[in-house]
Scaffold this active site. Structure first.
Site, PDB file in Angstrom:
ATOM      1  N   CYS A 144       0.807  -1.119  -0.033  1.00 23.53           N
ATOM      2  CA  CYS A 144      -0.075   0.139  -0.047  1.00 23.53           C
ATOM      3  C   CYS A 144       0.600   1.200  -0.034  1.00 23.53           C
ATOM      4  O   CYS A 144       0.613   2.140  -0.738  1.00 23.53           O
ATOM      5  CB  CYS A 144      -1.047   0.124   1.180  1.00 23.53           C
ATOM      6  SG  CYS A 144      -1.470  -1.462   1.661  1.00 23.53           S
TER       7      CYS A 144
ATOM      8  N   ARG B  52       5.944 -11.759   5.351  1.00 18.14           N
ATOM      9  CA  ARG B  52       5.341 -11.419   6.789  1.00 18.14           C
ATOM     10  C   ARG B  52       5.885 -12.770   7.473  1.00 18.14           C
ATOM     11  O   ARG B  52       6.050 -13.834   7.149  1.00 18.14           O
ATOM     12  CB  ARG B  52       3.876 -11.350   6.434  1.00 18.14           C
ATOM     13  CG  ARG B  52       3.464 -10.406   5.952  1.00 18.14           C
ATOM     14  CD  ARG B  52       1.818 -10.457   5.780  1.00 18.14           C
ATOM     15  NE  ARG B  52       1.503  -9.344   4.775  1.00 18.14           N
ATOM     16  CZ  ARG B  52       0.195  -9.361   4.354  1.00 18.14           C
ATOM     17  NH1 ARG B  52      -0.590  -9.956   4.881  1.00 18.14           N
ATOM     18  NH2 ARG B  52      -0.062  -8.065   3.503  1.00 18.14           N
TER      19      ARG B  52
ATOM     20  N   GLN C  78       1.306 -10.836  -3.753  1.00 14.82           N
ATOM     21  CA  GLN C  78      -0.408 -10.614  -3.655  1.00 14.82           C
ATOM     22  C   GLN C  78      -0.404 -10.101  -5.081  1.00 14.82           C
ATOM     23  O   GLN C  78       0.311  -9.250  -5.643  1.00 14.82           O
ATOM     24  CB  GLN C  78      -0.442  -9.630  -2.755  1.00 14.82           C
ATOM     25  CG  GLN C  78      -0.448  -9.776  -1.243  1.00 14.82           C
ATOM     26  CD  GLN C  78      -0.775  -8.702  -0.365  1.00 14.82           C
ATOM     27  OE1 GLN C  78      -0.322  -7.902  -0.457  1.00 14.82           O
ATOM     28  NE2 GLN C  78      -1.763  -9.060   0.401  1.00 14.82           N
TER      29      GLN C  78
ATOM     30  N   HIS D  44      -4.894  -0.991  -5.446  1.00 15.93           N
ATOM     31  CA  HIS D  44      -5.702   0.089  -4.804  1.00 15.93           C
ATOM     32  C   HIS D  44      -6.201   1.151  -5.536  1.00 15.93           C
ATOM     33  O   HIS D  44      -5.796   1.446  -6.620  1.00 15.93           O
ATOM     34  CB  HIS D  44      -4.370   0.776  -4.076  1.00 15.93           C
ATOM     35  CG  HIS D  44      -3.710  -0.028  -2.792  1.00 15.93           C
ATOM     36  ND1 HIS D  44      -2.628  -0.608  -3.135  1.00 15.93           N
ATOM     37  CD2 HIS D  44      -3.942  -0.388  -1.571  1.00 15.93           C
ATOM     38  CE1 HIS D  44      -2.194  -1.401  -2.169  1.00 15.93           C
ATOM     39  NE2 HIS D  44      -3.114  -1.425  -1.225  1.00 15.93           N
TER      40      HIS D  44
ATOM     41  N   LYS E  10     -15.363  -4.604   4.919  1.00 14.70           N
ATOM     42  CA  LYS E  10     -14.974  -5.089   3.816  1.00 14.70           C
ATOM     43  C   LYS E  10     -15.666  -6.455   3.543  1.00 14.70           C
ATOM     44  O   LYS E  10     -16.757  -6.681   4.139  1.00 14.70           O
ATOM     45  CB  LYS E  10     -13.320  -5.778   4.266  1.00 14.70           C
ATOM     46  CG  LYS E  10     -13.575  -6.781   5.496  1.00 14.70           C
ATOM     47  CD  LYS E  10     -12.459  -7.520   5.481  1.00 14.70           C
ATOM     48  CE  LYS E  10     -12.420  -8.367   6.809  1.00 14.70           C
ATOM     49  NZ  LYS E  10     -11.253  -9.657   7.033  1.00 14.70           N
TER      50      LYS E  10
ATOM     51  N   HIS F  93      -8.359  -1.168  -0.857  1.00 14.22           N
ATOM     52  CA  HIS F  93      -7.517  -2.305  -1.115  1.00 14.22           C
ATOM     53  C   HIS F  93      -8.261  -3.492  -1.540  1.00 14.22           C
ATOM     54  O   HIS F  93      -9.315  -3.574  -1.150  1.00 14.22           O
ATOM     55  CB  HIS F  93      -6.867  -2.727   0.352  1.00 14.22           C
ATOM     56  CG  HIS F  93      -6.454  -1.682   1.082  1.00 14.22           C
ATOM     57  ND1 HIS F  93      -4.879  -1.242   1.257  1.00 14.22           N
ATOM     58  CD2 HIS F  93      -7.015  -0.997   1.960  1.00 14.22           C
ATOM     59  CE1 HIS F  93      -4.855  -0.480   2.254  1.00 14.22           C
ATOM     60  NE2 HIS F  93      -6.013   0.032   2.482  1.00 14.22           N
TER      61      HIS F  93
HETATM   62 ZN   LIG Z   1      -3.322  -2.425   0.448  1.00 17.97          ZN
END
Ligand SMILES: [Zn+2]
Ligand SMILES: [Zn+2]
Length: 574
Positions: A271, A300, A318, A322, A402, A448
């Protein structure tokens, strides 16, 4: 009592029966706890020796005796004092007794086994008709790594033999499809201790599937008005302080590295990079919506204990994007994301999916009004696209509501899929603005979203969904040429060249093996088309086509086969 309550009671009762069997087979056994879980139960034991898989049938046999004897479960209420006598020599039970709030506790007895338990239980062991012990695992007492490690036996139990058999069949089918096993057999990927746990290496065949997915993904995004960007893998720690990840997400971040006296982090998210691209100049309302996409690799920290093949890893890519938009563009943007998600779900051949809309949690960023408006916008978008959905109250992340979509695979198992998340937090933290028609600056609305999740997890899911038999458009090798004798090799190589020139992924099996063994090998590799070449095929400019299902399509002219395979690739048939 509902049938699922009864099932839970039944499953928990079987755990007592298992404990009774363990007590009789392992004198001196100490007992932890034995709850019901989804589909079954477990019990934790402290035993004089390590259990082996060979112990399970012996324990099962002892349990079967208990079932045959139809022993009643007898409930008794006793004082804590009495309970301490009953469980003398059982340190874990004594610990639990000390923590119980009431002066009276309940114990249940069946046969020679007595357990500290609130119940309820079935009437007697004879009510238990169908169970199976599955496996042994280590488990810390109370899940605390400072406490002793106990041995846990997992089992399953159902009301009827048929249900159990069906469950075990599904389990066997799932084991056959395990992506870690197929990943090795089909030479798709590997994970090495030398590189580190949770860090996957993509072999050429796995990489071919991934590249096919990625190219398709990029093309689809470009068609839908996204712009594709790249951002670096490390960034100064300060940007993660601005974003809040440093503070809120610390346990999943790797330690900083020093570069010329400045701390850098390997990125856990894409992001901030996208935000800075947005902010690289003043954006007018006329430029919005701006959709920025990246196949962004992030890292991560996950405990080694939870890592699992490709589906739980430490480094992953990923399929991130955005969207920066005006408040009144949000609804159309969400609809666009959901349309893309549905298109992807269908293209990759998932038969069904579940949709959840997660709403405001107790702790939240932004104002109540922002939350209500955005949540309502997500809801309207779901209605517009006609997705059946459920509300997950309070399950939104603190920074915005979300929509999560769970994919259902061929075995009906759920996989985390597309996610769309409104964010009230980062635009504030990074001061992300646009110049409005009124000439002044306003906060942008930020979304996102990911439609596949991560390349790693999605690939693991695809392998299991298709049991490694990828549809033609995804298959790493789409056709294998099988010359019967060496004199057919020249023609085979000519056909290979011709098909490759037409975008077909094809190989020649030039080994001096017999034809049947080459066909068997191709079937094991789950290659969609096997093209057998003998004298007739050479003479007629043809190939004899067999499918991996075993179906024999007979001799086809090379041109006809070319048209057939290209049509299948272009249609992305699943
Ligand atoms: Zn993001
Ligand atoms: Zn119990």
């Amino acid at each position: 009592m509902t049938s699922s309550d009864h099932e839970e009671m039944l499953r928990h009762s079987v755990s007592h029966v298992m404990a009774e069997a363990v007590q009789s087979l392992f004198p001196g056994a100490k007992f932890g706890i034995g709850p019901a879980i989804e589909d079954g139960f477990y019990y934790d034991f402290d035993l004089p020796r390590a259990l082996t898989p060979e112990d399970l049938p012996l324990i099962e046999a002892r349990m079967a005796e208990s079932l045959a004897a139809d022993k009643p479960f007898v409930r008794e209420e006793v004082s804590k004092e009495k309970a301490r006598q009953i469980f003398a020599g059982q340190p874990y039970k004594l610990e639990l007794i000390d923590e119980l709030p009431d002066e009276k506790v309940t114990v249940y007895q069946q046969g020679s086994f007595t357990d500290l338990c609130r119940g309820p239980h079935v009437r007697s062991t004879g009510e238990i008709k169908a169970f199976k012990l599955l496996h042994i695992a280590g488990a810390y007492w109370r899940g605390d790594e400072h406490c002793p490690m106990l041995q846990r036996i997992y089992g399953v139990a159902f009301e009827t033999r048929e249900e159990l058999d069906k469950y075990l069949e599904r389990l066997a089918e799932a084991a056959k499809r395990d992506h870690r096993k197929l990943g090795k057999e089909l030479d798709l990927f590997s994970i090495h201790e030398e590189i580190g746990p949770g860090l996957a290496l993509w072999h050429p065949k796995g990489a071919t599937v991934r590249r096919t997915i990625e190219r398709f993904w990029v093309d689809e995004h470009l068609k839908r008005g996204y712009e594709v960007v790249y951002t670096p893998h490390i960034a100064k720690v300060d940007i993660w302080k601005t974003s809040g990840h440093w503070e809120l997400y610390r346990e999943n971040l790797y330690s900083p590295m020093d570069v010329e006296g400045q701390d850098y982090l390997i990125k856990p998210m894409n992001c901030p990079g996208h935000i800075l691209i947005y902010k690289s100049r003043i954006r007018s309302y006329r430029e919005l919506p701006l959709r920025m996409a990246e196949l962004g690799t992030v890292y991560r920290y996950e405990r080694s204990g939870v890592l699992h093949g490709l589906t739980r890893v430490r480094g992953f890519t990923q399929d991130d994007a955005h969207i920066f938009c005006l408040p009144d563009q949000l609804e159309d943007e969400i609809v666009g994301v959901l349309e893309l998600a549905r298109f992807m779900i269908r293209t990759f051949g998932f038969p069904s999916y579940e949709v959840k809309l997660s709403t405001r949690p107790d702790k939240y960023a932004g104002t109540l009004e922002m939350w209500d408006k955005a949540t309502e916008t997500l809801r309207i978008a779901l209605e517009r696209i006609g997705f059946p959905y459920e509300i997950d109250p309070g399950e939104g992340v603190f920074y915005g509501p979300k929509i999560d979509i769970k994919l259902k695979d061929a075995l009906g198992r759920g996989w985390q899929g597309p996610t769309t998340q409104v964010d009230f937090n980062l635009p504030q933290r990074f001061d992300v603005k646009y110049a409005g028609a009124d000439g002044s600056e306003h906060n942008v609305v930020m979304v996102h979203r990911t439609v596949l999740g991560s390349m790693e997890r999605f690939f693991g899911c695809l392998i299991e969904h298709y049991a490694g038999a990828f549809p033609v458009w995804l298959a790493p090798v789409q056709a294998v040429l099988i010359p019967i004798a060496d004199r057919h090799l020249d023609y085979a190589f000519r056909v290979e060249k011709e098909l490759k020139a037409n975008g077909v992924r094809v190989e020649v099996d030039s080994r001096s093996e017999r034809m049947n063994s080459k066909i068997r090998q191709a079937q094991l590799q789950k290659i969609p088309y096997m093209l057998v070449i003998g004298d007739k095929e050479v003479a007629e400019a043809a190939v004899s086509v067999r499918l991996r299902s075993g179906e024999d399509l007979g001799r086809r002219g090379l041109e006809e086969f070319k048209t057939m395979v290209k049509a299948s690739i272009d249609a992305r048939d699943s």
